[in-house]
Design an enzyme around this catalytic site. Structure first.
Site, mmCIF file in Angstrom:
data_model
loop_
_atom_site.group_PDB
_atom_site.id
_atom_site.type_symbol
_atom_site.label_atom_id
_atom_site.label_comp_id
_atom_site.label_asym_id
_atom_site.label_seq_id
_atom_site.Cartn_x
_atom_site.Cartn_y
_atom_site.Cartn_z
ATOM 1 N N SER A 4 -7.479 11.980 12.993
ATOM 2 C CA SER A 4 -8.389 10.903 12.558
ATOM 3 C C SER A 4 -9.811 11.392 12.313
ATOM 4 C CB SER A 4 -8.438 9.801 13.618
ATOM 5 O OG SER A 4 -7.185 9.234 13.760
ATOM 6 N N LYS B 215 3.279 -2.285 37.553
ATOM 7 C CA LYS B 215 1.833 -2.414 37.325
ATOM 8 C C LYS B 215 1.383 -3.806 37.756
ATOM 9 C CE LYS B 215 1.746 0.804 33.452
ATOM 10 N NZ LYS B 215 1.726 0.952 31.998
ATOM 11 N N VAL C 192 -6.968 -1.007 20.729
ATOM 12 C CA VAL C 192 -7.985 -1.373 21.726
ATOM 13 C C VAL C 192 -9.349 -0.822 21.325
ATOM 14 C CG1 VAL C 192 -8.684 -1.154 24.144
ATOM 15 C CG2 VAL C 192 -6.270 -1.540 23.581
ATOM 16 N N GLY D 18 0.538 -4.815 22.265
ATOM 17 C CA GLY D 18 0.372 -4.205 23.587
ATOM 18 C C GLY D 18 0.876 -2.776 23.623
ATOM 19 N N ARG E 43 -5.633 3.739 37.934
ATOM 20 C CA ARG E 43 -5.698 2.369 38.474
ATOM 21 C C ARG E 43 -5.361 2.264 39.965
ATOM 22 N NH1 ARG E 43 -2.320 -0.270 33.597
ATOM 23 N NH2 ARG E 43 -3.960 -0.272 32.001
ATOM 24 N N GLN F 10 5.463 -10.540 25.881
ATOM 25 C CA GLN F 10 4.357 -9.662 25.495
ATOM 26 C C GLN F 10 4.409 -9.273 24.016
ATOM 27 O OE1 GLN F 10 4.537 -7.644 29.887
ATOM 28 N NE2 GLN F 10 3.384 -6.465 28.393
ATOM 29 N N CYS G 151 -2.911 -5.274 30.835
ATOM 30 C CA CYS G 151 -3.206 -6.521 30.103
ATOM 31 C C CYS G 151 -2.541 -7.758 30.731
ATOM 32 C CB CYS G 151 -2.791 -6.378 28.644
ATOM 33 S SG CYS G 151 -1.239 -5.517 28.406
ATOM 34 N N HIS H 52 -0.390 -12.239 24.629
ATOM 35 C CA HIS H 52 0.674 -12.236 25.637
ATOM 36 C C HIS H 52 0.776 -13.633 26.249
ATOM 37 C CE1 HIS H 52 0.965 -8.002 25.283
ATOM 38 N NE2 HIS H 52 0.564 -7.612 26.471
#
Ligand SMILES: NC(=O)c1ccc[n+]([C@@H]2O[C@H](COP(=O)([O-])OP(=O)(O)OC[C@H]3O[C@@H](n4cnc5c(N)ncnc54)[C@H](OP(=O)(O)O)[C@@H]3O)[C@@H](O)[C@H]2O)c1
Length: 322
Positions: free
Chosen positions: A38, A206, A12, A158, A98, A154, A127, A235
């Site tokens: 990283s 979700k 993402v 994802g 959320r 999916q 998503c 998806h």
């Protein structure tokens, strides 16, 4: 604008960098954060090389116009409140906030008005939920949605970059299973997330809870079955909807879908591989069951529409760019 991306090396995060470029967002300074391993990696934004930094609390206390989070729930829970406390606007892709009643859960085409004069943390939905509500919000406004039965197909992306590598390795003949509970190559897995006490999975919850919150109607009944398939990007969803008010002719539903922003209605059959990398939801195979029930096939790029593009659209609304 000064923008920070947390989780910049992930699926993402990388897509967010690309969408910022594609949408020509006027970014003056871009800071990229990821885990310690990283730190020092180089990513490119508009031909400029940017060194990835390790995420630290101190970095979150600096001033940004926007911080985009996509490094998982635990990272969001720890670092997003610090960033918000120091006056930053955080657009968070994880599931951490959320369902918090004080935090807006936003798909800008549907409830972008929640962003007016808002500061703090904004949640980006799941998503599968984003692409489904985008296809249905106009239908809901006109006819009222009573029930949604949805089976998802999916893509492995994802579940992040490790999941993509796992499918690729299995396709190459390696016998490894670590991200997914079973082999995903040449297979389908009818479980995403964990099973809860009533048998529905956390991923299915979700879709149930977020759909109600985004459409601001807690009477809507959603019955999902979320399934992982060996597709890299995009998806798909087979959706059956029952409306409260009979629509009578299927052309009435078609018109509402065609009026929905960032949704493309098609008479062709649309598959995920064709639409990967795009910023629209594609509705095809629309058909009438009876005067208050219809079915359709719904496809979108999960990384863009389902995450990065939605986040950048939120940013653009808040920055007065759209
Ligand atoms: N993929 C999707 O379709 C999708 C859709 C909607 C929402 N989301 C959500 O977006 C988030 C990221 O998903 P993804 O698919 O991009 O995952 P991913 O490909 O696995 O990438 C995860 C990113 O988070 C970073 N990260 C992990 N632990 C960290 C830590 N302790 N501190 C700082 N950075 C850390 C990783 O950095 P390293 O490279 O250093 O490990 C990487 O940049 C998740 O919350 C996911 O639920 C994903």
């Amino acid at each position: 604008m000064k923008i920070g991306i947390v989780g910049a090396t992930g699926e993402v995060g990388r897509a967010m960098i690309k969408v910022l470029e594609d949408f020509k967002v006027p970014v003056k300074e871009l800071k990229l954060f990821a885990s310690k391993k990283s730190s020092g990696k180089i990513l490119t934004f508009n031909d400029e090389k940017i060194i990835v930094e390790e995420l630290t609390e101190d970095a979150m206390k600096l001033k940004y116009d926007f911080l985009l989070f996509s490094a998982g729930s635990d990272v969001s829970k720890k670092f997003a409140p610090i960033a918000a406390k120091y006056g930053n606007i955080v657009i968070d892709n994880s599931s951490a906030f959320r369902m918090n009643k004080d935090i807006p859960l936003v798909v800008p085409e549907i409830n972008g008005y929640l962003l007016n004069n808002y500061k703090g943390i904004i949640a980006n939905p799941n998503c599968s939920t984003i692409q489904m509500v985008l296809s249905l919000y106009k239908v809901h406004e006109k006819f009222g949605i009573d029930e949604i039965f949805v089976s998802t197909y999916q893509a492995v992306s994802g579940a992040g970059y490790k999941a993509i590598a796992e499918l690729q390795k299995q396709l190459n003949g390696e016998n490894i299973t670590s991200v997914f509970p079973k082999q995903i190559a040449y297979n389908v897995i009818p479980l995403i997330g964990d099973i809860t006490v009533d048998g529905f999975s956390t991923e299915e919850y979700k879709m149930i809870n977020e759909t109600r919150k985004i459409l601001n109607d807690y009477t809507i009944k959603v019955f999902p079955t979320t399934v992982r398939v060996p597709v890299f990007y995009g998806h798909s969803e087979a959706v059956v909807v029952k409306t409260k008010i009979p629509f009578k002719e299927i052309s009435s539903i078609e018109n509402e879908i065609k009026n929905s922003k960032d949704v493309i209605f098609s008479d062709e059959v649309i598959t995920p591989i064709e639409i990967a990398g795009t910023d629209y939801v594609y509705v095809s195979r629309l058909r009438k069951i009876d005067e208050s029930r219809f079915a359709f096939w719904n496809v979108a790029d999960n990384i863009r529409v389902g995450a990065a593009t939605n986040a950048i659209r939120i940013l653009m609304v808040m920055a007065g760019l759209s």
